[in-house]
Design an enzyme around this catalytic site. Structure first.
Site, mmCIF file in Angstrom:
data_model
loop_
_atom_site.group_PDB
_atom_site.id
_atom_site.type_symbol
_atom_site.label_atom_id
_atom_site.label_comp_id
_atom_site.label_asym_id
_atom_site.label_seq_id
_atom_site.Cartn_x
_atom_site.Cartn_y
_atom_site.Cartn_z
ATOM 1 N N THR A 167 0.812 -1.216 0.000
ATOM 2 C CA THR A 167 0.000 0.000 0.000
ATOM 3 C C THR A 167 0.843 1.263 0.000
ATOM 4 O OG1 THR A 167 -1.640 -1.131 1.380
ATOM 5 C CG2 THR A 167 -1.846 1.248 1.215
ATOM 6 N N ARG A 218 -9.605 -11.543 -3.741
ATOM 7 C CA ARG A 218 -9.379 -10.947 -2.422
ATOM 8 C C ARG A 218 -9.269 -9.431 -2.524
ATOM 9 N NH1 ARG A 218 -5.108 -7.637 0.124
ATOM 10 N NH2 ARG A 218 -5.219 -8.040 2.357
#
Length: 331
Positions: free
Chosen positions: A190, A218
């Site tokens: 991220t 996912r």
């Protein structure tokens, strides 16, 4: 007689006690009241998870030229989406266990407007698609093939997101097909960015390719408003990195902003956020979570589960990579 004497003495004592503040107030009535100097707000400012100095430099370029916080966070994280050497974000991100690179992103502006894309394929800049969702549709989240179709309609070009490097890594992974999460930046998945512009307005963005070799389909916390990112222009903003499932369970970024609303500093709020997660995972040490927060005054803070998480900060005070404290200390 004793009762009268007691009451008389009590009256004299009370009068004496009352006279002290009265006399003091008379003595100081012409004295100017003490004032607490206001906190000098730091703005503009941009911060992001991890040591992505190129991203904060781009965000600062936008802010320093008078641009909005929203433009700053979008253009800032786009730097990492385009960097094929960053194998956890955008083009060049590691694929899922079926060999597909799937991207997630969200963005949020000063007015609470937000947009998100999940499980997006073949588009290099999911953050820009998320902004289009926010600005061009009545929706907040678009997913999968629907998000991809929308991106093409908005003029985005189809691209092969696998690079030679990530393709080879995937082929090597297939030999064991072992799924594990590394603790820090090698698989952190991220970049979250928060910014305050010259007007004092706050915006945030978060983008990822998700955990390497994840189960197809996912989605983690990164594109979920309130989990991976949350902004409240009256209070501040927060973003998260690490194993998204644990952040989702506590609605982590929203929690941190609400704690700041109640008076906590960004640092204090991030610490409570991590400790809330660890209370639900007592004794567990096999994952990393990092929170980053900023309040309306431009004060920042971060906290994580394991040592190693850092965040970049760019303002008129300089450009630096900040180490943060952690729940578990170095052994």
């Amino acid at each position: 007689m004793q009762r009268r004497k007691f009451l008389k003495n009590s009256s004299l004592t009370t009068a004496g006690l009352l006279s002290v503040p009265v006399l003091a107030s008379c003595k100081d009535e012409n004295k100017a009241p003490e004032t607490v100097p206001p906190i000098q707000a730091v703005k503009p400012i941009a911060v992001c998870t991890w040591n992505f100095g190129n991203a904060t430099a781009k965000a600062w370029e936008v802010l320093n030229s008078g641009g909005s916080a929203l433009d700053a966070v979008e253009q800032g994280v786009m730097i990492e989406e385009a960097d094929v050497t960053n194998e956890t974000v955008g083009k060049g991100g590691r694929p899922d266990r079926d060999g597909n690179v799937t991207l997630d992103a969200c963005i949020m502006d000063k007015d609470g407007n937000c947009g998100s894309v999940v499980y997006l394929q073949n588009i290099a800049h999911p953050i820009s698609v998320a902004r289009k969702v926010m600005e061009e549709t009545p929706h907040i989240i678009l997913a999968g093939k629907g998000a991809e179709k929308f991106a093409y309609e908005q003029g985005f070009q189809k691209e092969d997101l696998l690079t030679e490097s990530t393709r080879k890594q995937y082929q090597e992974w297939l030999k064991t097909s072992k799924y594990e999460t590394t603790i820090n930046i090698e698989n952190h998945d991220t970049i979250g960015m928060l910014a305050i512009d010259a007007n004092g307005d706050i915006a945030g963005a978060c983008t990822t390719s998700g955990m390497a070799y994840k189960v197809a389909g996912r989605v983690g916390d990164s594109p979920i408003i309130g989990a991976g990112l949350y902004v409240d222009n009256e209070v501040g903003g927060a973003t998260a990195t690490g194993v998204g499932e644990e952040v989702i369970r506590t609605v982590g970024s929203f929690l941190i902003v609400e704690l700041m609303r109640q008076g906590m500093s960004p640092q204090e709020a991030c610490e409570v956020g991590v400790k809330r997660i660890m209370k639900k995972n007592e004794g567990r040490k096999d994952f990393q979570i990092g929170f980053l927060a900023i309040n309306k005054n431009g004060e920042t803070g971060g906290y994580c589960v394991h040592p190693g998480f850092t965040y970049r900060e760019y303002s008129e005070n300089g450009h630096e990579n900040r180490q943060v404290s952690s729940f578990y200390q170095k052994s």
